[in-house]
Design an enzyme around this catalytic site. Structure first.
Site, PDB file in Angstrom:
ATOM      1  NE  ARG A   1      -4.141   1.754   0.770  1.00 42.84           N
ATOM      2  CZ  ARG A   1      -5.147   2.007  -0.063  1.00 42.84           C
ATOM      3  NH1 ARG A   1      -5.115   1.588  -1.316  1.00 42.84           N
ATOM      4  NH2 ARG A   1      -6.215   2.663   0.356  1.00 42.84           N
TER       5      ARG A   1
ATOM      6  CB  THR B   1      -8.406  -0.361  -8.744  1.00 47.23           C
ATOM      7  OG1 THR B   1      -8.416   0.791  -7.947  1.00 47.23           O
ATOM      8  CG2 THR B   1      -7.567  -1.413  -8.085  1.00 47.23           C
TER       9      THR B   1
ATOM     10  CB  THR C   1      -5.298   0.834  -7.017  1.00 46.05           C
ATOM     11  OG1 THR C   1      -6.127   1.967  -7.281  1.00 46.05           O
ATOM     12  CG2 THR C   1      -4.646   1.022  -5.648  1.00 46.05           C
TER      13      THR C   1
ATOM     14  CD  GLU D   1      -8.844   6.379  -4.854  1.00 48.22           C
ATOM     15  OE1 GLU D   1      -9.242   5.205  -4.641  1.00 48.22           O
ATOM     16  OE2 GLU D   1      -9.623   7.304  -5.123  1.00 48.22           O
TER      17      GLU D   1
ATOM     18  CD  GLU E   1      -4.655   4.060  -3.475  1.00 56.10           C
ATOM     19  OE1 GLU E   1      -5.819   3.684  -3.298  1.00 56.10           O
ATOM     20  OE2 GLU E   1      -4.076   3.990  -4.565  1.00 56.10           O
TER      21      GLU E   1
ATOM     22  CG  ASP F   1      -8.615   5.164  -0.632  1.00 59.93           C
ATOM     23  OD1 ASP F   1      -9.444   5.841  -1.276  1.00 59.93           O
ATOM     24  OD2 ASP F   1      -8.232   4.040  -1.002  1.00 59.93           O
TER      25      ASP F   1
ATOM     26  CB  SER G   1      -7.002  -0.572   0.856  1.00 59.38           C
ATOM     27  OG  SER G   1      -7.443  -1.165  -0.343  1.00 59.38           O
ATOM     28  CB  SER G   2     -12.309  -1.327  -0.215  1.00 59.05           C
ATOM     29  OG  SER G   2     -12.733  -0.248   0.554  1.00 59.05           O
TER      30      SER G   2
ATOM     31  N   GLY H   1     -12.957  -1.352  -7.810  1.00 53.17           N
ATOM     32  CA  GLY H   1     -14.271  -0.770  -7.526  1.00 53.17           C
ATOM     33  C   GLY H   1     -14.357  -0.006  -6.221  1.00 53.17           C
TER      34      GLY H   1
HETATM   35  N1  GLU Z   1      -8.375   3.195  -3.454  1.00 54.74           N
HETATM   36  C1  GLU Z   1      -9.235   2.073  -3.403  1.00 54.74           C
HETATM   37  C2  GLU Z   1      -8.909   1.158  -2.279  1.00 54.74           C
HETATM   38  O1  GLU Z   1      -7.783   1.014  -1.933  1.00 54.74           O
HETATM   39  C3  GLU Z   1      -9.208   1.307  -4.657  1.00 54.74           C
HETATM   40  C4  GLU Z   1      -9.680   2.158  -5.758  1.00 54.74           C
HETATM   41  C5  GLU Z   1     -10.596   1.488  -6.693  1.00 54.74           C
HETATM   42  O2  GLU Z   1     -10.743   0.300  -6.751  1.00 54.74           O
HETATM   43  O3  GLU Z   1     -11.205   2.228  -7.423  1.00 54.74           O
HETATM   44  O4  GLU Z   1      -9.755   0.566  -1.724  1.00 54.74           O
END
Ligand code: GLU
Length: 632
Positions: free
Chosen positions: A111, A428, A446, A448, A467, A470, A491-492, A512
């Site tokens: 990350r 991403t 990604t 971002e 990023e 986030d 992050s997700s 996403g």
């Molecule tokens: N920044 C997002 C994350 O780390 C990912 C970005 C995306 O998938 O559009 O969760």
């Protein structure tokens, strides 16, 4: 149907589906691969990405005897060329690896990291700090934060590639980058998606001389069908190949140039902008060469939950992916989804997502003491499941649970807390690779949002991430995702590997933004509970419940058409996906590989590689040795 039988039936169904088009996908590395095949079955290794060039790069490496890690790095580097607005060496990501020899799952947290000089008030506009308003006013998310130096985190991707190859690869960076260098030099054919993504970013890209020169040649986005070359990126990759990430990227001239692009972005003056393009504010950041030198990936243990006999492995914090997907699965395990009709099962999926999101918001960030064990404990999940009314959606936002005191017994419902608005975007990219030995990589990377910060490091051919958007925009001391120097934003991203009896069963992931978690969850439920094969699980319409105070469920139009009325009956508020920044009304762009043991003793592992049939223009699945077409 018993589990094994159900699994074999699904594999057979997917094989049939893979062959209905009569094509098994481009098996060899096409010098200019453009054909896209969403599902293909076979042996000897497999890959799924959003892009045929990247998939071809992985197949080339696998064919030459490289393993899944080698192929994953080759594919990721190629995505840095062909999907430069979604991923690349200016960004970060999470790498999950199943090692066949040991049966262990490993992860690398690559990350992006906040510079040491990033202060808690970094997202406050200093110009707004006055005697009357000493705290000042936060920058707007857009345009100030998204197109800025202040949101650029120290990239983690080059270090991730280097670490993955060192730990488990058979190639060095020099060999692993070779296919990507070739694509960067000879170019790739521009498609609708690339042109549209460029046009969507035109105002941002036009601000910076370096970005405009590269991505807006002659002031316009590259035409569909033209060949796009990126010699600067090829040179940068050559530098990495020669000096390694540590010597070539995190130290030396490139590190200095990255820091200076963050501190003093290469801006055009207002009068040098093309007619009609507004001059954007572009707050600067504090990153120094010392921040780059200090960057390190983290090797860390994966999260693990068991779900209906499968073991589901994901990313631990700094991503919230593993804990949130895992908690939601633990909640859903309390219900017999397979026996429900589709709307009832989806109602449970949506409610479990909301509960898991409430806990994500309260407990997960890159801070010491995240209660990962409690969040992925099935007793905690059992207690959270008490809050699901099988007939009605709970008012949103639902409140977080108490990780310090739970026993699996249904408690009285606590008062709800408001969840912050979620500002994550959708961009991403994700890739899945497996080799003939049964090693598997699931990797989400990604920069971002689509187009990252918009800042190309001059002469280097890649875009820096944004990023750090986030992080929570509003600073609160009790928020695990508050800004702090040297910290990683939550992050997700949810690269996930599912094992059955210690062997790979399914690997999957998607981009996403914060919908990543629900998309991975929904695909697992589709595959394991709802009788879909892997291609159907990927293609099925999606919806994402993230516990917003508004209660809304972001949904694809096909999902609304299929289930809108029925889910309204439960009290769900479905709204179409897509916002001002994203023209497409779709959620994610997933990739997956499903595995089944070969016939007989020592039979070769069979693989079904699945990519999106239509989202983001369709993805590209390939295998080393396509299975023979079943006779009619
Ligand atoms: N920044 C997002 C994350 O780390 C990912 C970005 C995306 O998938 O559009 O969760």
């Amino acid at each position: 149907m018993p589990r094994l039988k159900r699994r074999l039936a699904a594999v057979t169904a997917a094989l049939a589906l893979a062959f209905t088009g009569g094509a098994a996908g481009p098996a060899a590395a096409d010098p200019r691969a453009t054909e896209k095949t969403p599902t293909v079955a076979g042996t000897g290794g497999a890959v799924s990405t959003v892009d045929p060039e990247a998939s071809a790069a992985a197949i080339e490496v696998l064919r030459k005897g490289g393993n899944a890690v080698d192929a994953a790095v080759a594919a990721a580097a190629t995505l840095g060329v062909t999907e430069p607005y979604s991923a690349g060496i200016g960004g970060g990501g999470y790498f999950v690896y199943y090692e066949a020899a040991t049966g262990k799952v490993h992860t690398i947290d690559g990350r992006e990291t906040a510079p040491a000089g990033m202060q808690p008030d970094a997202f406050i506009d200093p110009a707004t700090k006055t005697a009357e308003n000493p705290a000042g006013t936060p920058y707007r998310f857009s345009p100030e934060l998204v197109t800025s130096g202040v949101s650029v985190g120290v990239p983690g991707t080059p270090a991730t590639w280097e670490r993955a190859l060192e730990n488990w690869g058979t190639l060095g960076l020099r060999e692993a980058l070779r296919p990507a260098i070739k694509v960067a030099d000879r170019g790739f054919v521009v498609d609708e998606t690339f042109r549209q993504q460029t046009l969507d970013n035109r105002t941002r890209f036009a601000q910076f001389s370096s970005t405009a020169d590269l991505f807006l040649p002659g002031g316009d986005a590259p035409a569909v069908g033209s060949v796009f070359r990126n010699h600067d990126l090829a040179e940068t990759y050559r530098l990495l190949a020669q000096r390694g990430a540590e010597g070539g990227f995190y130290a030396g001239a490139l590190a200095e140039e990255i820091a200076s692009a963050v501190q003093a972005p290469p801006r055009l003056s207002a009068d040098a902008l093309p007619a009609g393009v507004p001059y954007l504010p572009v707050p600067v950041g504090s990153m120094t060469a010392a921040d780059l030198a200090a960057y390190a990936v983290r090797d860390q243990a994966p999260t693990r939950v068991s779900y209906r006999g499968y073991d589901v492995y994901g990313m631990a914090p700094s991503s919230s992916g593993g804990t949130t997907v895992g908690e939601a699965l633990n909640i859903l395990e309390q219900f017999e989804l397979a026996g429900m009709d589709a709307p009832a099962a989806l109602h449970h999926y949506l409610e479990a997502s909301a509960l898991a999101y409430a806990d994500r918001g309260k407990y997960v960030g890159d801070v010491p003491g995240v209660p990962t064990a409690a969040l992925t404990d099935d007793v905690f999940g059992k207690e959270r499941a008490c809050l699901i009314d099988p007939l009605a959606a709970a008012p949103k936002p639902v409140a977080p649970g108490n990780v310090n005191s739970y026993d699996g017994v249904c408690p009285a419902a606590p008062a709800a807390l408001a969840e912050d608005a979620d500002t994550e975007n959708i961009s991403t990219t994700n890739l899945t690779v497996a080799d003939r030995w049964g090693n598997v990589v699931e990797y989400t990377l990604t920069i971002e949002q689509t187009g990252g910060s918009g800042i190309v490091v001059p002469g280097r051919g890649f875009i820096l991430n944004n990023e750090l958007t986030d992080f929570s925009t509003v600073w609160r001391a009790d928020d695990p995702n508050r800004i702090e120097p040297g910290k990683r934003p939550r992050s997700s991203m949810s690269p996930t590997i599912v094992l059955q009896d210690g062997e790979p069963f399914l690997a999957l992931g998607t981009p996403g933004g914060s919908t990543i978690i629900t998309t991975v969850l929904q695909m697992i439920v589709n595959r394991i509970d709802l009788g879909m094969d892997v291609s159907q699980a990927l293609a099925a319409p999606r919806a994402s419940q993230r516990n917003f105070a508004s209660g809304t469920v972001t949904s694809e139009p096909e999902f609304i058409a299929a289930y809108g009325e029925a889910l309204k009956g439960y009290g769900h508020k479905l709204v179409p996906a897509g916002d001002a920044l994203t023209s497409a009304a779709e959620i994610g762009a997933a990739t997956a590989i499903e595995f089944s043991p070969g016939d007989g003793e020592g039979g070769e592992l069979r693989m079904i590689a699945a990519a999106e049939p239509t989202r983001r223009g369709g993805g590209s699945a390939m295998v080393v040795a396509p299975a023979p077409t079943p006779s009619p």
